[in-house]
Write a protein that holds these residues in place. Structure first.
Motif, PDB file in Angstrom:
ATOM      1  N   SER A 499       1.063  -1.312  -0.017  1.00 12.94           N
ATOM      2  CA  SER A 499       0.108   0.092  -0.064  1.00 12.94           C
ATOM      3  C   SER A 499       0.786   1.225  -0.078  1.00 12.94           C
ATOM      4  N   ALA A 500       1.995   1.174   0.854  1.00 13.01           N
ATOM      5  CA  ALA A 500       2.955   2.629   0.795  1.00 13.01           C
ATOM      6  C   ALA A 500       3.447   2.556  -0.297  1.00 13.01           C
ATOM      7  N   LYS A 501       3.714   1.495  -1.234  1.00 10.85           N
ATOM      8  CA  LYS A 501       4.631   1.802  -2.517  1.00 10.85           C
ATOM      9  C   LYS A 501       3.498   2.321  -3.645  1.00 10.85           C
ATOM     10  N   ALA A 502       2.190   1.635  -3.471  1.00  8.03           N
ATOM     11  CA  ALA A 502       1.114   2.608  -4.451  1.00  8.03           C
ATOM     12  C   ALA A 502       0.528   3.729  -3.967  1.00  8.03           C
ATOM     13  N   GLY A 503       0.937   4.366  -2.703  1.00  8.96           N
ATOM     14  CA  GLY A 503       0.682   5.421  -2.116  1.00  8.96           C
ATOM     15  C   GLY A 503      -0.857   5.444  -1.671  1.00  8.96           C
ATOM     16  N   LEU A 504      -1.401   4.217  -0.969  1.00  9.12           N
ATOM     17  CA  LEU A 504      -2.638   4.014  -0.614  1.00  9.12           C
ATOM     18  C   LEU A 504      -2.588   3.743   0.733  1.00  9.12           C
ATOM     19  N   LEU A 505      -1.306   3.969   1.391  1.00  7.58           N
ATOM     20  CA  LEU A 505      -1.032   3.734   2.809  1.00  7.58           C
ATOM     21  C   LEU A 505      -2.230   4.410   3.811  1.00  7.58           C
ATOM     22  N   ASP A 506      -2.447   5.567   3.742  1.00 17.94           N
ATOM     23  CA  ASP A 506      -3.426   6.477   4.140  1.00 17.94           C
ATOM     24  C   ASP A 506      -4.863   6.138   4.103  1.00 17.94           C
ATOM     25  N   LYS A 507      -5.101   5.638   2.880  1.00 20.76           N
ATOM     26  CA  LYS A 507      -6.364   5.215   2.235  1.00 20.76           C
ATOM     27  C   LYS A 507      -6.943   4.118   3.150  1.00 20.76           C
ATOM     28  N   ASP A 508      -5.828   2.956   3.224  1.00 16.29           N
ATOM     29  CA  ASP A 508      -6.406   1.618   3.767  1.00 16.29           C
ATOM     30  C   ASP A 508      -6.154   1.676   5.084  1.00 16.29           C
ATOM     31  N   TRP A 509      -5.316   2.424   5.934  1.00 14.78           N
ATOM     32  CA  TRP A 509      -5.065   2.248   7.422  1.00 14.78           C
ATOM     33  C   TRP A 509      -5.185   3.421   8.119  1.00 14.78           C
ATOM     34  N   ILE A 510      -5.492   4.416   7.602  1.00 13.05           N
ATOM     35  CA  ILE A 510      -5.918   5.834   8.315  1.00 13.05           C
ATOM     36  C   ILE A 510      -7.343   6.175   8.018  1.00 13.05           C
ATOM     37  N   ILE A 511      -8.075   6.579   9.013  1.00 14.61           N
ATOM     38  CA  ILE A 511      -9.397   7.165   8.801  1.00 14.61           C
ATOM     39  C   ILE A 511      -9.533   8.237   8.131  1.00 14.61           C
ATOM     40  N   SER A 512     -10.642   8.470   7.510  1.00 17.00           N
ATOM     41  CA  SER A 512     -10.756   9.613   6.447  1.00 17.00           C
ATOM     42  C   SER A 512     -10.971  10.897   7.273  1.00 17.00           C
ATOM     43  N   GLY A 513     -11.672  10.623   8.294  1.00 23.16           N
ATOM     44  CA  GLY A 513     -12.073  11.957   9.339  1.00 23.16           C
ATOM     45  C   GLY A 513     -10.854  12.435  10.058  1.00 23.16           C
ATOM     46  N   LYS A 514     -11.166  13.318  10.911  1.00 27.06           N
ATOM     47  CA  LYS A 514     -10.236  14.005  11.575  1.00 27.06           C
ATOM     48  C   LYS A 514      -9.740  13.038  12.767  1.00 27.06           C
ATOM     49  N   PRO A 515      -8.449  12.790  13.168  1.00 29.83           N
ATOM     50  CA  PRO A 515      -8.106  11.857  14.224  1.00 29.83           C
ATOM     51  C   PRO A 515      -8.400  12.488  15.598  1.00 29.83           C
ATOM     52  N   LEU A 516      -8.440  11.817  16.653  1.00 26.87           N
ATOM     53  CA  LEU A 516      -8.536  12.142  17.733  1.00 26.87           C
ATOM     54  C   LEU A 516      -7.561  13.250  18.331  1.00 26.87           C
ATOM     55  N   PHE A 517      -6.332  12.855  18.040  1.00 26.88           N
ATOM     56  CA  PHE A 517      -5.205  13.663  18.414  1.00 26.88           C
ATOM     57  C   PHE A 517      -4.189  13.906  17.023  1.00 26.88           C
ATOM     58  N   GLY A 518      -3.735  15.070  16.661  1.00 28.36           N
ATOM     59  CA  GLY A 518      -2.958  15.206  15.525  1.00 28.36           C
ATOM     60  C   GLY A 518      -3.632  15.385  14.286  1.00 28.36           C
ATOM     61  N   SER A 519      -3.023  14.895  13.288  1.00 29.97           N
ATOM     62  CA  SER A 519      -3.491  15.142  11.943  1.00 29.97           C
ATOM     63  C   SER A 519      -3.382  13.980  11.199  1.00 29.97           C
ATOM     64  N   ARG A 520      -4.057  13.659  10.100  1.00 26.82           N
ATOM     65  CA  ARG A 520      -3.856  12.502   9.247  1.00 26.82           C
ATOM     66  C   ARG A 520      -2.566  12.427   8.772  1.00 26.82           C
ATOM     67  N   GLU A 521      -1.776  13.543   8.336  1.00 25.41           N
ATOM     68  CA  GLU A 521      -0.466  13.446   7.927  1.00 25.41           C
ATOM     69  C   GLU A 521       0.501  12.990   9.050  1.00 25.41           C
ATOM     70  N   VAL A 522       0.251  13.539  10.305  1.00 24.53           N
ATOM     71  CA  VAL A 522       1.178  13.160  11.376  1.00 24.53           C
ATOM     72  C   VAL A 522       1.080  11.614  11.674  1.00 24.53           C
ATOM     73  N   LEU A 523      -0.446  11.143  11.520  1.00 21.95           N
ATOM     74  CA  LEU A 523      -0.631   9.444  11.628  1.00 21.95           C
ATOM     75  C   LEU A 523       0.241   8.951  10.719  1.00 21.95           C
ATOM     76  N   LEU A 524       0.141   9.300   9.504  1.00 30.01           N
ATOM     77  CA  LEU A 524       0.782   8.448   8.338  1.00 30.01           C
ATOM     78  C   LEU A 524       1.999   8.545   8.547  1.00 30.01           C
ATOM     79  N   HIS A 525       2.795   9.736   8.969  1.00 26.20           N
ATOM     80  CA  HIS A 525       4.127   9.690   9.340  1.00 26.20           C
ATOM     81  C   HIS A 525       4.647   8.784  10.266  1.00 26.20           C
ATOM     82  N   LYS A 526       3.785   8.570  11.194  1.00 24.87           N
ATOM     83  CA  LYS A 526       4.047   7.760  12.561  1.00 24.87           C
ATOM     84  C   LYS A 526       4.111   6.283  12.110  1.00 24.87           C
ATOM     85  N   LEU A 527       3.098   6.063  11.355  1.00 23.97           N
ATOM     86  CA  LEU A 527       2.836   4.669  10.702  1.00 23.97           C
ATOM     87  C   LEU A 527       4.032   4.230   9.733  1.00 23.97           C
ATOM     88  N   ARG A 528       4.574   5.112   9.250  1.00 24.11           N
ATOM     89  CA  ARG A 528       5.740   4.962   8.287  1.00 24.11           C
ATOM     90  C   ARG A 528       6.859   4.743   9.098  1.00 24.11           C
TER      91      ARG A 528
END
Length: 536
Positions: A499-528
């Motif tokens: 998913s990361a190579k296809a650029g779909l990591l955030d779509k498959d493993w991060i919720i589409s709405g606003k996270p409880l803390f931080g932002s989707r970009e921060v969560l994606l960076h932490k997941l990487r």
């Protein structure tokens, strides 16, 4: 019924060590008294008086054990202070005129906890008075009434001191063991510690009670010889040690019996086990009172089913075809973690806003440990630990055991990963650790850095002092969250890499709405970082 049956079992079993302690120390005290006073008596010969003292001693132990049921709880509730209670009482009597119930539900709960502590301290003092008198009573030393009065008064002080120490040290909080053992083995392992603690407490209580003896009324003061005075002091010390040992064993037995795992499932092979084996567990999780012992036992059972391979038939029932059971299980486990992230986020935001209004930048940073909004969620360490481990275990097992794909299709996997990372970010920010997301890979086409989340402002001002009162709990829960995320990442490593190579990591493993803390970009960076095994 689960809690009531366990408490009734505790009352029955605690009578066994109490009886053994009473018989041993009563015989020892009678022997010592006979030796020191040079009087002939058969040590603790069965008689009407001996039976009466035995009955009275057990009544005192029953009073102490019953008072434990008033205060013990798996959740460390925060009591209301005497000043808060007094102000609320004045407000009700003067302002409201006593016409309606006072305070918020939270305050009423705290007031109830405070009242329970007062009742426990009073019960411990009365139990100490009765227990010390019944254990120490032998043939009258000088004057029997004066001797019983002195011993009873000192026993009252000993019980009062023990009750205050018990409440202050928060020993009323049930501590669930890391490894579940047989109750007899767990009780046996705690005997040396209980005896050592009773020995220390009896020494301190003896010295404390001895300082108030000169202030007793003349009617209770000792008028005996030096030999009998020494005998009286020896008898009281042995009696206080017997009372403390009996209390410590009762406390330890209460911990062992109430923290034992209870299996919320129908018998294997029954009709209920074949149709809906998860119904009793879900009912206990959803319908029990929050922070109650029944709810904690349900979460413990769920965690053990999710992690271990003993009851695989119960875990397989979570992945039934409709997916409703799995969504309910994940939802009840994510709820405490969502509360943890939300409350920490609100506390951090409010502290940042206060600091941002300060014109003098040399003022000291805000102490987050004094914020009750931070203290309350971190005190719920045990429940959040079980929930994080359960979510991670079920998500990891879904890779092999989810035949219908309900975990992925329902969006539970993305919700689980997002919640775990949000909680980790909130706890790390509370500890003073920030995540640097200003890497080239996270730069937009216009060169705008995506690190403008609310947690980015807590870099310096909100840095928490290491070694604070809550730092150890924050460190422990962050370690559990980090381990849980790594467990999921290890199970789905190949899929996440694709998913990361296809650029779909955030779509498959991060919720589409606003996270409880931080932002989707921060969560994606932490997941990487977890995907590269570089998160620490």
């Amino acid at each position: 019924m689960v809690v009531k049956n366990r408490f009734l079992g505790f009352l029955i079993w605690q009578s066994i060590p109490s009886t053994a302690i009473f018989l041993f120390f009563k015989t020892l005290i009678s022997t010592i008294y006979s030796a020191k006073t040079h009087s002939f008596s058969i040590p603790f010969f069965p008689s009407l008086v001996a039976s009466l003292t035995f009955f009275i001693f057990h009544l005192s132990q029953l009073l102490f054990s019953a008072s434990l049921s008033v205060v013990f709880s798996p959740h460390p509730h925060r009591p209301a202070s005497p000043l808060q209670l007094a102000l609320e009482l004045i407000r009700v009597l003067v302002v409201s005129g006593g016409s309606h119930a006072s305070g918020s539900p939270d305050f009423r709960l705290r007031a109830k906890v405070s009242l329970g502590f007062v009742l426990f301290v009073v019960s411990a003092a009365l139990s100490g008075l009765v227990a010390a008198s019944s254990v120490c009573w032998v043939n009258p030393i000088g004057d029997g009434a004066r001797f019983i009065g002195r011993v009873g008064f000192r026993g009252f002080l000993v019980g009062l001191l023990y009750g205050l120490h018990y409440v202050y040290k928060r020993r009323w909080v049930l501590e669930f063991p890391i490894i579940q053992r047989a109750p007899f083995f767990s009780f046996k392992m705690g005997l040396p510690l209980a005896a050592a603690r009773a020995l220390k407490l009896s020494g301190v209580a003896y010295l404390f009670s001895a300082t108030v003896v000169p202030f007793l009324p003349d009617q209770l003061k000792s008028k005996v010889t030096v030999g009998k005075f020494i005998a009286e002091q020896t008898l009281f010390y042995l009696g206080s040690f017997a009372v403390f040992l009996s209390w410590e064993l009762s406390h330890h037995l209460c911990q062992v019996l109430h923290t034992k795992r209870f299996i919320f499932a129908p018998p294997k092979g029954s009709a209920a086990a074949e149709t809906n084996p998860s119904e009793p567990l879900l009912a206990a999780l959803e319908e029990s009172n929050p922070s109650s012992l029944l709810q904690y036992l349900a979460y413990l059972d769920l965690c053990m089913v999710s992690e271990n391979n003993v009851d695989m038939w119960r875990r397989a029932a979570f992945f039934e075809e409709s997916g409703e059971t799995y969504k309910k299980v994940i939802a009840v486990c994510l709820r405490p973690l969502e509360q943890l992230a939300s409350k920490l986020g609100e506390a951090l935001e409010s502290s940042v806003d206060k600091n941002s209004q300060l014109s003098n930048q040399l003022l000291p940073p805000t102490d987050l440990g004094a914020n009750p909004n931070c203290r309350e969620p971190l005190n719920n360490l045990q429940l959040c630990t079980w929930c994080a481990r359960t979510v991670a275990a079920l998500t990891a097992h879904s890779h092999e055991e989810d035949r219908f794909g309900v975990a992925q299709l329902s969006g539970s996997n993305a919700a689980a990963i997002s919640t775990l990372i949000s909680c980790l970010l909130a706890v790390e920010t509370f500890m003073g650790k920030t995540t640097n997301v200003q890497s080239p890979n996270l730069m937009g086409s216009a060169g705008i850095k995506w690190a403008t989340s609310s947690m980015g402002r807590t870099d310096i001002r909100m840095r928490k002092k290491r070694g604070g009162p809550l730092h150890s709990k924050a460190y422990a829960i962050s370690d559990v969250l980090r381990t849980s995320i790594y467990r999921v990442v290890s199970a789905f490593h190949d899929e996440m890499q694709a998913s990361a190579k296809a650029g779909l990591l955030d779509k498959d493993w991060i919720i589409s709405g606003k996270p409880l803390f931080g932002s989707r970009e921060v969560l994606l960076h932490k997941l990487r970082l977890f995907l590269d095994f570089r998160a620490s």
